[in-house]
Design a protein around this motif. Structure first.
Motif, short mmCIF file in Angstrom:
data_model
loop_
_atom_site.label_atom_id
_atom_site.label_comp_id
_atom_site.label_asym_id
_atom_site.label_seq_id
_atom_site.Cartn_x
_atom_site.Cartn_y
_atom_site.Cartn_z
N TRP A 115 0.82 -1.22 0.00
CA TRP A 115 0.00 0.00 0.00
C TRP A 115 0.85 1.26 0.00
O TRP A 115 0.39 2.31 -0.46
N ALA A 116 2.06 1.18 0.47
CA ALA A 116 2.98 2.31 0.28
C ALA A 116 3.21 2.54 -1.21
O ALA A 116 3.25 3.68 -1.69
N PHE A 117 3.35 1.44 -1.95
CA PHE A 117 3.52 1.53 -3.40
C PHE A 117 2.25 2.07 -4.07
O PHE A 117 2.32 2.90 -4.98
N PHE A 118 1.09 1.61 -3.62
CA PHE A 118 -0.18 2.09 -4.19
C PHE A 118 -0.36 3.58 -3.94
O PHE A 118 -0.89 4.30 -4.80
N TRP A 119 0.03 4.04 -2.76
CA TRP A 119 -0.07 5.48 -2.48
C TRP A 119 0.85 6.27 -3.41
O TRP A 119 0.49 7.36 -3.86
N PHE A 120 2.01 5.74 -3.69
CA PHE A 120 2.93 6.40 -4.62
C PHE A 120 2.32 6.48 -6.02
O PHE A 120 2.34 7.54 -6.67
N ILE A 121 1.75 5.35 -6.48
CA ILE A 121 1.10 5.35 -7.80
C ILE A 121 -0.08 6.31 -7.81
O ILE A 121 -0.29 7.06 -8.78
N GLY A 122 -0.87 6.28 -6.73
CA GLY A 122 -2.03 7.16 -6.67
C GLY A 122 -1.65 8.63 -6.70
O GLY A 122 -2.29 9.44 -7.39
N PHE A 123 -0.60 8.99 -5.97
CA PHE A 123 -0.15 10.37 -5.98
C PHE A 123 0.31 10.79 -7.37
O PHE A 123 -0.07 11.86 -7.86
N CYS A 124 1.15 9.97 -7.98
CA CYS A 124 1.65 10.31 -9.33
C CYS A 124 0.51 10.43 -10.32
O CYS A 124 0.48 11.37 -11.15
N TYR A 125 -0.44 9.52 -10.28
CA TYR A 125 -1.57 9.52 -11.23
C TYR A 125 -2.44 10.75 -11.02
O TYR A 125 -2.77 11.47 -11.99
N MET A 126 -2.82 11.02 -9.78
CA MET A 126 -3.70 12.16 -9.52
C MET A 126 -3.00 13.49 -9.80
O MET A 126 -3.60 14.41 -10.35
N ALA A 127 -1.72 13.58 -9.41
CA ALA A 127 -0.99 14.83 -9.67
C ALA A 127 -0.84 15.08 -11.16
O ALA A 127 -0.98 16.23 -11.62
N ASN A 128 -0.60 14.02 -11.90
CA ASN A 128 -0.47 14.17 -13.35
C ASN A 128 -1.78 14.60 -14.00
O ASN A 128 -1.80 15.53 -14.84
N GLN A 129 -2.86 13.96 -13.62
CA GLN A 129 -4.15 14.29 -14.21
C GLN A 129 -4.65 15.67 -13.76
O GLN A 129 -5.27 16.40 -14.54
N TRP A 130 -4.34 16.04 -12.52
CA TRP A 130 -4.75 17.37 -12.06
C TRP A 130 -3.98 18.46 -12.78
O TRP A 130 -4.53 19.52 -13.08
N SER A 131 -2.73 18.20 -13.08
CA SER A 131 -1.92 19.19 -13.82
C SER A 131 -2.42 19.38 -15.24
O SER A 131 -2.21 20.43 -15.85
N LYS A 132 -3.10 18.38 -15.78
CA LYS A 132 -3.63 18.46 -17.15
C LYS A 132 -5.05 19.01 -17.20
O LYS A 132 -5.59 19.23 -18.29
N THR A 133 -5.65 19.21 -16.02
CA THR A 133 -7.03 19.70 -15.98
C THR A 133 -7.07 21.15 -16.43
O THR A 133 -6.31 21.99 -15.95
N GLU A 134 -7.95 21.44 -17.38
CA GLU A 134 -8.08 22.80 -17.86
C GLU A 134 -8.71 23.68 -16.79
O GLU A 134 -9.61 23.25 -16.07
N ALA A 140 -12.93 25.24 -10.40
CA ALA A 140 -12.17 25.90 -9.34
C ALA A 140 -13.07 26.20 -8.14
O ALA A 140 -12.66 26.03 -6.99
N ASP A 141 -14.29 26.65 -8.40
CA ASP A 141 -15.20 26.96 -7.32
C ASP A 141 -15.74 25.70 -6.65
O ASP A 141 -16.07 25.71 -5.46
N TYR A 142 -15.80 24.62 -7.42
CA TYR A 142 -16.46 23.41 -6.89
C TYR A 142 -15.51 22.46 -6.17
O TYR A 142 -15.77 22.08 -5.05
N GLY A 143 -14.41 22.09 -6.82
CA GLY A 143 -13.62 21.02 -6.23
C GLY A 143 -12.12 21.21 -6.25
O GLY A 143 -11.39 20.23 -6.02
N GLU A 144 -11.64 22.42 -6.51
CA GLU A 144 -10.20 22.61 -6.58
C GLU A 144 -9.52 22.29 -5.26
O GLU A 144 -8.50 21.58 -5.22
N THR A 145 -10.06 22.83 -4.18
CA THR A 145 -9.46 22.60 -2.87
C THR A 145 -9.44 21.12 -2.51
O THR A 145 -8.44 20.60 -2.00
N ASN A 146 -10.56 20.43 -2.80
CA ASN A 146 -10.63 19.01 -2.49
C ASN A 146 -9.63 18.20 -3.31
O ASN A 146 -8.98 17.28 -2.80
N ALA A 147 -9.51 18.54 -4.58
CA ALA A 147 -8.57 17.82 -5.44
C ALA A 147 -7.14 18.04 -4.97
O ALA A 147 -6.34 17.08 -4.91
N GLN A 148 -6.80 19.25 -4.63
CA GLN A 148 -5.45 19.53 -4.15
C GLN A 148 -5.17 18.83 -2.82
O GLN A 148 -4.05 18.34 -2.60
N ALA A 149 -6.17 18.80 -1.96
CA ALA A 149 -6.00 18.12 -0.68
C ALA A 149 -5.80 16.62 -0.89
O ALA A 149 -4.96 16.00 -0.21
#
Length: 227
Positions: A115-134, A140-149
């Motif tokens: 699960w340490a490995f899964f957390w690493f994969i999850g972080f990389c995947y979510m960070a990558n997809q969030w960086s590509k979000t237009e 931004a008003d709805y879920g930006e804070t939650n996504a960043q958290a």
């Protein structure tokens, strides 16, 4: 699952002997217990943020990918696993079988490292997809804070789970090292020797003793009584 004090206990695999009295304050102060509570908190934050405001019109706000679902999956299983392992930590000293303790430690080590490995994969995947979000005002008003958290606490979870895996590995190593020590299997059972029998207090180590009142070298064979 241990600190330096636990590593020196007489029990098998870094825990006290089975049947020892339970001390709640000592249990809570264990490094492994503290880390598992932190892991539970971080897991709740990740899947809670994504489940509450991670979707908009049934689409993940992270580039409309599967990142939200993966984050929820890792968070929920991490939460359930942490609770289960916390209960195992609580009940560990009540396990009298060394073999069962060994299997429990190996299972803990396998899941925690995975699960340490899964957390690493999850972080990389979510960070990558969030960086590509237009950038979008609605997102931004709805879920930006939650996504960043979710991304941030996925990252924070990695060292927590790695630390837990390391502590569990130390526990396993201690158990393997002690397996060659005399009386190791009796430690988990509260001091009872492997065969299940204990000698009476103060019994000498010799298996043979002269009869009472017999002089050294006296024949100890059967003698008929004198009439």
């Amino acid at each position: 699952m241990m600190n330096s004090g636990m590593m020196n206990t007489a029990g098998a695999y870094g825990a006290g002997k089975a049947g020892a009295p339970f001390d709640l304050m000592t249990f809570i102060r264990r490094p492994a217990v503290i880390l598992r509570l932190v892991a539970i908190l971080f897991s709740i934050i990740v899947f809670g943020c994504l489940a509450s405001e991670g979707y908009m019109e049934d689409k993940c706000i992270m580039n409309e990918s599967n990142a939200c679902g993966f984050g929820v999956f890792v968070g929920v299983i991490g939460f359930l696993g942490s609770v289960g392992l916390l209960v195992l930590e609580w009940r560990f000293e009540q396990i009298s079988s060394v073999k069962i303790r060994r299997r429990a430690v190996l299972g803990d080590l396998g899941f925690t490292a995975a699960w340490a490995f899964f957390w690493f994969i999850g972080f990389c995947y979510m960070a990558n997809q969030w960086s590509k979000t237009e950038e979008d005002a609605t997102v931004a008003d709805y879920g930006e804070t939650n996504a960043q958290a979710a991304v941030a606490f996925s990252f924070f979870s990695i060292p927590v789970w790695l630390a837990l895996a390391y502590l569990t590995y130390l526990r396993y190593q201690q158990g393997v090292a002690n397996a060659f020590n005399p009386g190791f299997e009796s430690d988990a059972a509260g001091g009872m020797p492997r065969g299940g029998y204990s000698s009476y207090p103060g019994a000498p180590d010799d298996h043979y003793q002269d009869a009472p009142f017999a002089s050294p070298g006296q024949n100890q064979g059967f003698q008929s009584p004198a009439y």
